[in-house]
Design a protein around this motif. Structure first.
Motif, PDB file in Angstrom:
ATOM      1  N   ALA A   1      -8.687  -1.064   5.019  1.00 16.39           N
ATOM      2  CA  ALA A   1      -9.134  -1.462   3.518  1.00 16.39           C
ATOM      3  C   ALA A   1      -9.865  -3.100   4.492  1.00 16.39           C
ATOM      4  CB  ALA A   1      -7.620  -1.684   3.101  1.00 16.39           C
TER       5      ALA A   1
ATOM      6  N   CYS B   1      -2.406  -5.028   3.775  1.00 18.08           N
ATOM      7  CA  CYS B   1      -3.386  -3.913   3.783  1.00 18.08           C
ATOM      8  C   CYS B   1      -3.408  -3.134   4.980  1.00 18.08           C
ATOM      9  CB  CYS B   1      -4.681  -4.396   3.454  1.00 18.08           C
ATOM     10  SG  CYS B   1      -5.607  -5.114   4.326  1.00 18.08           S
TER      11      CYS B   1
ATOM     12  N   THR C   1       0.398  -1.240   0.243  1.00 16.17           N
ATOM     13  CA  THR C   1       0.142  -0.112  -0.574  1.00 16.17           C
ATOM     14  C   THR C   1       0.936   1.211  -0.387  1.00 16.17           C
ATOM     15  OG1 THR C   1      -0.261   0.415   2.173  1.00 16.17           O
ATOM     16  CG2 THR C   1      -1.574  -1.516   1.640  1.00 16.17           C
TER      17      THR C   1
ATOM     18  N   GLU D   1     -13.696  -2.272   2.645  1.00 19.80           N
ATOM     19  CA  GLU D   1     -13.668  -2.757   1.543  1.00 19.80           C
ATOM     20  C   GLU D   1     -14.368  -3.627   0.835  1.00 19.80           C
ATOM     21  OE1 GLU D   1     -13.592   0.098  -0.126  1.00 19.80           O
ATOM     22  OE2 GLU D   1     -12.892   1.687   1.430  1.00 19.80           O
TER      23      GLU D   1
ATOM     24  N   ALA E   1      -8.187   4.604  10.725  1.00 17.51           N
ATOM     25  CA  ALA E   1      -8.230   4.494   8.853  1.00 17.51           C
ATOM     26  C   ALA E   1      -9.069   5.835   8.717  1.00 17.51           C
ATOM     27  CB  ALA E   1      -9.759   3.528   8.734  1.00 17.51           C
TER      28      ALA E   1
ATOM     29  N   LEU F   1      -7.587   1.974  -1.725  1.00 12.75           N
ATOM     30  CA  LEU F   1      -7.833   0.828  -0.268  1.00 12.75           C
ATOM     31  C   LEU F   1      -8.481  -0.587  -0.916  1.00 12.75           C
ATOM     32  CD1 LEU F   1      -9.082   2.870   2.634  1.00 12.75           C
ATOM     33  CD2 LEU F   1      -6.229   2.245   2.134  1.00 12.75           C
TER      34      LEU F   1
END
Length: 363
Positions: free
Chosen positions: A168, A164, A94, A171, A198, A137
């Motif tokens: 994430a 991640c 990431t 998602e 986050a 993400l």
């Protein structure tokens, strides 16, 4: 647990956090530590990762980098996920995994190229077996599973480490990637660095599951929680996960319990959503001081070795400063070079207009 070697690290309760060293650097698992040389190598990598975070953050303040998402506090997870991979394996990072990419062997200057605002990621993904850093993400998780699935079809000995954060896992791409990987037994390790936020949204506002590792149960894969600030523990768990994936037994979800000590990026004001006391509490669990305390206590780390590491780290930092601050050569033709394999008429027309304008300025 009697030792790392004789314990199945992938079959324990998903709400139990696996540790090897306590916060003072004292062993929790008797006989479960790597050799002193291995721990020294790991400590050196931690110091390099911490210094890279510090140097990159300084370059943002100096205007040499556009932005930098620091992984300070997460260095044990960053170093561990890179160290357990074989040369032919893939790392899918990431935007916060700069230190992991550097630990994989990519030149730190190349790693930081994208964060300068350049149009490409700075390194060759195929040569380095490191995918470009993903800012959206969880999108890279689908790509990671695709690479792992393709490797199985081709009979390749390839494992994919898909990184991640906790955000994430909220998602849809995360769900799709985990489900597909489990159904088709793709050789993927999903490594979630749970740093508790986050951006500004705390974990409690993202999920009411007992842990993020517990989500693995619904996909039919092992889920493991590990102390993400305990380098030997993270290495042991990830090594077991990689071995399982390589042997064709399918994916694993590993949750590292860690903390982002610095703001989300240089544009973030972390004081708006977390307290100084919370940060101070996690600073006492710093992965560097934990491993250093153990190594000093056992006599494996002395002043001479620390001086050698410090000198090498400063040489790296100086090279990063010089490389990132250097003026880059700009080739306007590159705007059109990688859009289509066969340029469209509109693209050729736009390219011709640009060339005419540039030639007119040069005349």
């Amino acid at each position: 647990m009697s030792s790392i070697a004789d314990t199945d690290l992938l079959s324990g309760p998903v709400d139990e956090v696996f540790r090897v060293l306590d916060e003072r650097g004292e062993p929790i698992v008797p006989g479960g530590l790597p050799t002193a040389d291995e721990l020294l190598t790991g400590y050196r990598a931690l110091v390099f990762a911490r210094r890279l975070n510090e140097q990159a953050s300084a370059l943002v303040r100096q205007g040499a980098l556009a932005v930098y998402p620091s992984s300070r506090g997460q260095e044990a997870s960053q170093v561990a996920c890179a160290s357990v991979l074989a040369e032919q394996d893939w790392l899918f990072p990431t935007y916060r995994d700069t230190a992991a990419i550097a630990a994989r062997g990519v030149d730190p200057v190349e790693v930081l190229t994208m964060l300068r605002g350049d149009w490409h990621c700075g390194y060759d993904p195929v040569e380095t077996r490191v995918a470009p850093q993903a800012t959206p993400l969880a999108t890279q998780l689908l790509h990671a599973v695709g690479v792992g699935h393709a490797a199985r079809f081709k009979g390749e000995d390839t494992v994919v480490m898909a990184l991640c954060g906790d955000g994430a896992t909220s998602e849809g791409d995360f769900h799709e990637a985990c489900n597909f990987a489990a159904v088709f037994r793709a050789p993927v390790v999903f490594f979630v660095q749970n740093n508790k936020y986050a951006i500004s949204v705390p974990l409690a506002r993202q999920s009411v599951a007992p842990s993020l590792a517990a989500k693995a149960v619904g996909y039919g894969m092992p889920g493991v929680r590990v102390d993400g600030n305990d380098l030997p523990a993270v290495m042991a768990v990830l090594r077991a996960a990689v071995r399982r994936a390589r042997e064709g037994e399918g994916p694993v979800l590993v949750e590292a319990d860690t903390y982002r000590m610095e703001p989300h990026t240089n544009a973030d004001d972390a004081t708006r959503y977390r307290s100084d006391d919370e940060v101070s509490d996690w600073e006492r669990r710093d992965p560097l001081t934990r491993l250093r305390s153990h190594l000093v206590g056992t006599g494996a780390l002395d002043e001479v070795r620390e001086a050698e590491i410090a000198e090498a780290v400063e040489e790296m930092a100086a090279r990063v400063r010089s490389g990132v601050s250097a003026e880059s050569e700009v080739d306007p033709d590159e705007l059109f070079a990688h859009v289509y394999a066969t340029p469209t008429p509109q693209l050729r027309e736009q390219h011709a207009l640009l060339r005419a304008e540039l030639e007119g300025q040069e005349a």
